[in-house]
Design an enzyme around this catalytic site. Structure first.
Site, PDB file in Angstrom:
ATOM      1  N   ASP A 289      -2.929   4.786  -2.410  1.00 27.52           N
ATOM      2  CA  ASP A 289      -4.005   5.259  -1.536  1.00 27.52           C
ATOM      3  C   ASP A 289      -4.446   6.696  -1.824  1.00 27.52           C
ATOM      4  O   ASP A 289      -3.607   7.592  -1.951  1.00 27.52           O
ATOM      5  CB  ASP A 289      -3.488   5.193  -0.085  1.00 27.52           C
ATOM      6  CG  ASP A 289      -4.550   5.518   0.948  1.00 27.52           C
ATOM      7  OD1 ASP A 289      -5.504   4.738   1.066  1.00 27.52           O
ATOM      8  OD2 ASP A 289      -4.424   6.556   1.628  1.00 27.52           O
TER       9      ASP A 289
ATOM     10  N   GLU B 285      -6.407   4.028  -5.973  1.00 27.64           N
ATOM     11  CA  GLU B 285      -7.678   4.366  -5.349  1.00 27.64           C
ATOM     12  C   GLU B 285      -7.977   5.805  -5.754  1.00 27.64           C
ATOM     13  O   GLU B 285      -7.415   6.747  -5.215  1.00 27.64           O
ATOM     14  CB  GLU B 285      -7.578   4.250  -3.826  1.00 27.64           C
ATOM     15  CG  GLU B 285      -8.924   4.431  -3.156  1.00 27.64           C
ATOM     16  CD  GLU B 285      -8.830   4.755  -1.668  1.00 27.64           C
ATOM     17  OE1 GLU B 285      -9.742   4.373  -0.935  1.00 27.64           O
ATOM     18  OE2 GLU B 285      -7.867   5.408  -1.242  1.00 27.64           O
TER      19      GLU B 285
ATOM     20  N   HIS C 137     -11.543  -3.159   2.662  1.00 25.97           N
ATOM     21  CA  HIS C 137     -11.438  -2.886   4.102  1.00 25.97           C
ATOM     22  C   HIS C 137     -12.147  -1.599   4.524  1.00 25.97           C
ATOM     23  O   HIS C 137     -12.143  -1.263   5.697  1.00 25.97           O
ATOM     24  CB  HIS C 137      -9.962  -2.808   4.484  1.00 25.97           C
ATOM     25  CG  HIS C 137      -9.293  -1.598   3.890  1.00 25.97           C
ATOM     26  ND1 HIS C 137      -9.127  -1.455   2.528  1.00 25.97           N
ATOM     27  CD2 HIS C 137      -8.814  -0.474   4.448  1.00 25.97           C
ATOM     28  CE1 HIS C 137      -8.558  -0.284   2.280  1.00 25.97           C
ATOM     29  NE2 HIS C 137      -8.350   0.333   3.424  1.00 25.97           N
ATOM     30  N   ASP C 138     -12.700  -0.861   3.570  1.00 29.59           N
ATOM     31  CA  ASP C 138     -13.430   0.369   3.892  1.00 29.59           C
ATOM     32  C   ASP C 138     -14.935   0.176   3.748  1.00 29.59           C
ATOM     33  O   ASP C 138     -15.680   1.153   3.751  1.00 29.59           O
ATOM     34  CB  ASP C 138     -13.018   1.509   2.936  1.00 29.59           C
ATOM     35  CG  ASP C 138     -11.599   2.002   3.182  1.00 29.59           C
ATOM     36  OD1 ASP C 138     -11.100   1.853   4.317  1.00 29.59           O
ATOM     37  OD2 ASP C 138     -10.993   2.539   2.239  1.00 29.59           O
TER      38      ASP C 138
ATOM     39  N   ASP D  51       0.865  -1.180   0.000  1.00 28.30           N
ATOM     40  CA  ASP D  51       0.000   0.000   0.000  1.00 28.30           C
ATOM     41  C   ASP D  51       0.900   1.229   0.000  1.00 28.30           C
ATOM     42  O   ASP D  51       1.827   1.323   0.806  1.00 28.30           O
ATOM     43  CB  ASP D  51      -0.872  -0.023   1.266  1.00 28.30           C
ATOM     44  CG  ASP D  51      -2.274   0.466   0.999  1.00 28.30           C
ATOM     45  OD1 ASP D  51      -2.397   1.575   0.444  1.00 28.30           O
ATOM     46  OD2 ASP D  51      -3.230  -0.246   1.351  1.00 28.30           O
TER      47      ASP D  51
HETATM   48  O1  TEU Z   1      -9.348   5.628   1.744  1.00 31.03           O
HETATM   49  C1  TEU Z   1      -9.577   6.889   1.166  1.00 31.03           C
HETATM   50  C2  TEU Z   1     -10.982   7.267   1.163  1.00 31.03           C
HETATM   51  O2  TEU Z   1     -11.348   8.218   0.481  1.00 31.03           O
HETATM   52  C3  TEU Z   1     -11.874   6.451   2.035  1.00 31.03           C
HETATM   53  O3  TEU Z   1     -11.257   6.610   3.250  1.00 31.03           O
HETATM   54  C4  TEU Z   1     -13.279   6.856   2.218  1.00 31.03           C
HETATM   55  O4  TEU Z   1     -13.457   8.218   2.122  1.00 31.03           O
HETATM   56  C5  TEU Z   1     -13.659   6.410   3.602  1.00 31.03           C
HETATM   57  O5  TEU Z   1     -13.494   5.021   3.668  1.00 31.03           O
HETATM   58  C6  TEU Z   1     -15.056   6.810   3.957  1.00 31.03           C
HETATM   59  O6  TEU Z   1     -15.922   5.744   3.943  1.00 31.03           O
HETATM   60  C7  TEU Z   1      -8.051   5.264   1.998  1.00 31.03           C
HETATM   61  C8  TEU Z   1      -7.976   3.955   2.762  1.00 31.03           C
HETATM   62  O7  TEU Z   1      -8.537   2.921   2.006  1.00 31.03           O
HETATM   63  C9  TEU Z   1      -8.631   4.111   4.097  1.00 31.03           C
HETATM   64  O8  TEU Z   1      -8.631   2.924   4.834  1.00 31.03           O
HETATM   65  C10 TEU Z   1      -7.899   5.194   4.849  1.00 31.03           C
HETATM   66  O9  TEU Z   1      -8.566   5.465   6.047  1.00 31.03           O
HETATM   67  C11 TEU Z   1      -7.769   6.473   4.029  1.00 31.03           C
HETATM   68  O10 TEU Z   1      -7.348   6.254   2.694  1.00 31.03           O
HETATM   69  C12 TEU Z   1      -6.746   7.400   4.639  1.00 31.03           C
HETATM   70  O11 TEU Z   1      -5.460   6.924   4.370  1.00 31.03           O
END
Ligand code: TEU
Ligand code: CA
Length: 560
Positions: free
Chosen positions: A200, A258, A330-331, A98
């Site tokens: 990311d 992403e 994971h989000d 990542d």
């Molecule tokens: O996610 C970026 C992002 O835009 C998401 O966090 C989304 O806005 C959020 O999940 C709201 O539901 C990445 C990673 O995947 C995430 O785990 C991190 O928290 C984030 O970046 C910050 O690094």
């Protein structure tokens, strides 16, 4: 199209904290991952995306990095990492890491130095900006709630910028020295032998140089930071082109970004031979929710939304290159719970969904536990939640008039923690994830829903995933599933997903039915079933019968 090593591969996302704990501290680790490489090989995985394993205070579970060239001690050592890399490589599995470089951790050496000397050189690696009229510089709202600005301690009118948590200060990509440091770090990892990166939150690197903010989008007077990011895509693309040239290009790296909110006009910068990355995740289905101010306002997703969103993206990039289709990560909550009706949240539902997903054009990313058909975990109290974003959303629910019970229901539908509960290995204590107390609740159904049980059951979701992957990569059909055109099928029924994959030689049809009743389709004259999620499904003469909540993959024609 020039053929590249990663075309036709199947990827798997590991969230290290929740995959497998080797030493009983309740937290997954690298030796744990090593112990499960054979499992992934058996499944048919070619590429592993490892979520952050770097040194971190874990405010945002490792997405707040304090040392980019070290492994967090809870996960193991650099020696463990090297062992993981070489064992994976010997099994023919590539590892991508990542890459979190929109921001770092407030514990990073450079940020600490910046705080000590807010007008010194290190402060210029970040955004240290004076307030306006006694206020913060602009009205943007951070992804995790509240202003994107935090006061620099000990300073009267000076703030630093953080699009995510205040412990995640944004890096200043306009600073050439900063960029060089980032490139050196990336090249250092690529030299080590990793195959590439998942990149990311990368569109956020572009910032408004004047910090003018945007009209408010909610009653707090603020506007979501992602709306600014969407306006500045051109600036981000300029940054990304240099990033690619200085790093990824030199190593033929595989990169998956992403990147949310991309207009069709700029897509060729993200997908295809001219793009800044190998591919991007297809978040089109999720993006339907961006317009809502919070979980409290989210409607229930359904299968039509998944279908129409994916089809839109597939048609857009069909001739250009590859996206990376996903069902979950994971989000996100678990896809079976998110897209399907309550009564369809079963192994049959999981298999039908998996079929619809697996043959889309692109590089499919399977998220750990998805291959078991994992559903959402039930959280009994907000104290069982770890994720900072979910906690913020819970507060928002209460502020918008929900009772505590309603707010918890809402979190139970949407929380990022659903993707983060421990992987379910067997029926022993803590689902075989850890002999200690797991850092996050274990899914309530682990006694029946686990790898060991499913490996023994020929009809399980896990064994079905194996068949899906094997078919996708089989010598006879791989060319078609990799390079074949995507052509959408009949969309008149909102509960059916149907599409074709087609090369000059071959046409394959995928049909996934989410209907409550069996259906029959006619005119499938020369079709042959390559895979079916249910033995009821068969071709009789020219008619194909499909059981309720099931899927088939058909070879419908040889085109020569
Ligand atoms: O996610 C970026 C992002 O835009 C998401 O966090 C989304 O806005 C959020 O999940 C709201 O539901 C990445 C990673 O995947 C995430 O785990 C991190 O928290 C984030 O970046 C910050 O690094
Ligand atoms: Ca551990």
């Amino acid at each position: 199209m020039q053929k590249l090593w990663w075309h036709g591969k199947v990827a798997y996302q590991i969230y290290p904290k929740s995959f497998k704990d080797s030493n009983g501290d309740g937290i997954g680790d690298i030796p744990g991952i090593i112990s499960k490489l054979d499992y992934l090989k058996e499944l048919g995985i070619d590429i592993i995306w490892l979520c952050p394993v770097y040194d971190s205070p874990f405010v945002d579970n490792g997405y707040d990095i304090s040392d980019y060239k070290n492994i967090a001690s809870v996960f193991g050592t650099m020696q463990d990492f090297d062992e993981l890399l070489s064992k994976a490589n010997s099994l023919g599995i590539k590892i991508i890491m990542d890459l979190v470089v929109n921001h770092c951790s407030s514990e990073h050496r450079l940020f600490r130095q910046a705080l000590k000397d807010p007008y010194g050189p290190e402060a210029k690696y970040f955004y240290f900006v004076k307030g306006k009229n006694g206020q913060v510089p602009d009205n943007l709202r951070s992804y995790f709630g509240g202003s994107v600005w935090e006061k620099v301690p000990g300073q009267d009118d000076l703030y630093y910028l953080h699009y995510f948590a205040k412990q995640q200060p944004d890096l200043n990509w306009n600073n050439r020295e900063l960029r060089q440091k980032v490139y050196d770090m990336i090249n250092w990892w690529l030299d080590k032998g990793i195959a590439g990166f998942r990149v990311d939150a990368i569109m956020n690197v572009a910032k408004d140089p004047n910090f003018n903010g945007l009209p408010p989008d909610d009653k707090d007077g603020m506007c979501a930071a992602n709306k600014m990011t969407a306006k500045l895509a051109d600036q981000a693309i300029a940054i990304l082109k240099e990033l690619k040239k200085e790093t990824f290009d030199r190593h033929q790296a595989f990169t998956v970004a992403e990147a949310f909110g991309l207009n069709p006009e700029i897509m060729e910068n993200f997908v295809g031979e001219k793009a800044c990355f190998s591919t991007i995740f297809d978040f089109t289905a999720r993006e339907n929710f961006e317009k809502f101010p919070g979980y409290y306002a989210y409607p229930k997703a359904d299968i039509k939304l998944y279908r129409d969103s994916n089809f839109k993206m597939q048609e857009l990039v069909n001739k250009v290159g590859f996206v990376a289709p996903i069902l979950e990560n994971h989000d996100e909550p678990r896809s079976v719970s998110f897209y399907l009706d309550q009564k369809q949240q079963t192994p049959d539902g999981a298999k039908a969904l998996a079929t619809a997903f697996m043959f889309l054009k692109g590089i499919p990313f399977i998220y750990q536990g998805q291959e078991l058909g994992m559903t959402n975990t039930h959280f009994n109290d907000i104290s069982e939640i770890d994720d900072l974003n979910s906690k913020d959303e819970y507060k928002k629910c209460l502020n918008h008039g929900m009772t505590e019970e309603e707010a918890l229901d809402c979190i139970n539908r949407q929380s990022r923690d659903h993707g983060r509960t421990p992987m379910l290995w067997d029926s022993s204590l803590n689902a075989g994830f850890s002999t200690g107390k797991p850092w996050l609740k274990v899914h309530q159904d682990y006694l029946t829903l686990n790898v060991e049980k499913q490996l023994k059951d020929p009809d399980s979701t896990l064994n079905y995933y194996k068949k899906l992957i094997a078919l996708r990569k089989s010598p006879e059909f791989a060319e078609c599933f990799t390079y074949g055109d995507f052509i959408k099928g009949d969309t008149s029924d909102p509960d059916v997903i149907c599409y074709l994959r087609k090369t000059e030689q071959l046409t394959i049809k995928v049909i996934a039915s989410f209907k409550d009743e069996n259906i029959a389709l006619h005119n499938e004259n020369n079709a042959q079933i390559l895979l079916s999620s249910n033995e009821y499904n068969l071709i009789d003469g020219n008619s194909l019968r499909i059981k309720a909540l099931s899927a088939v993959v058909l070879k419908i024609a040889e085109n020569n």
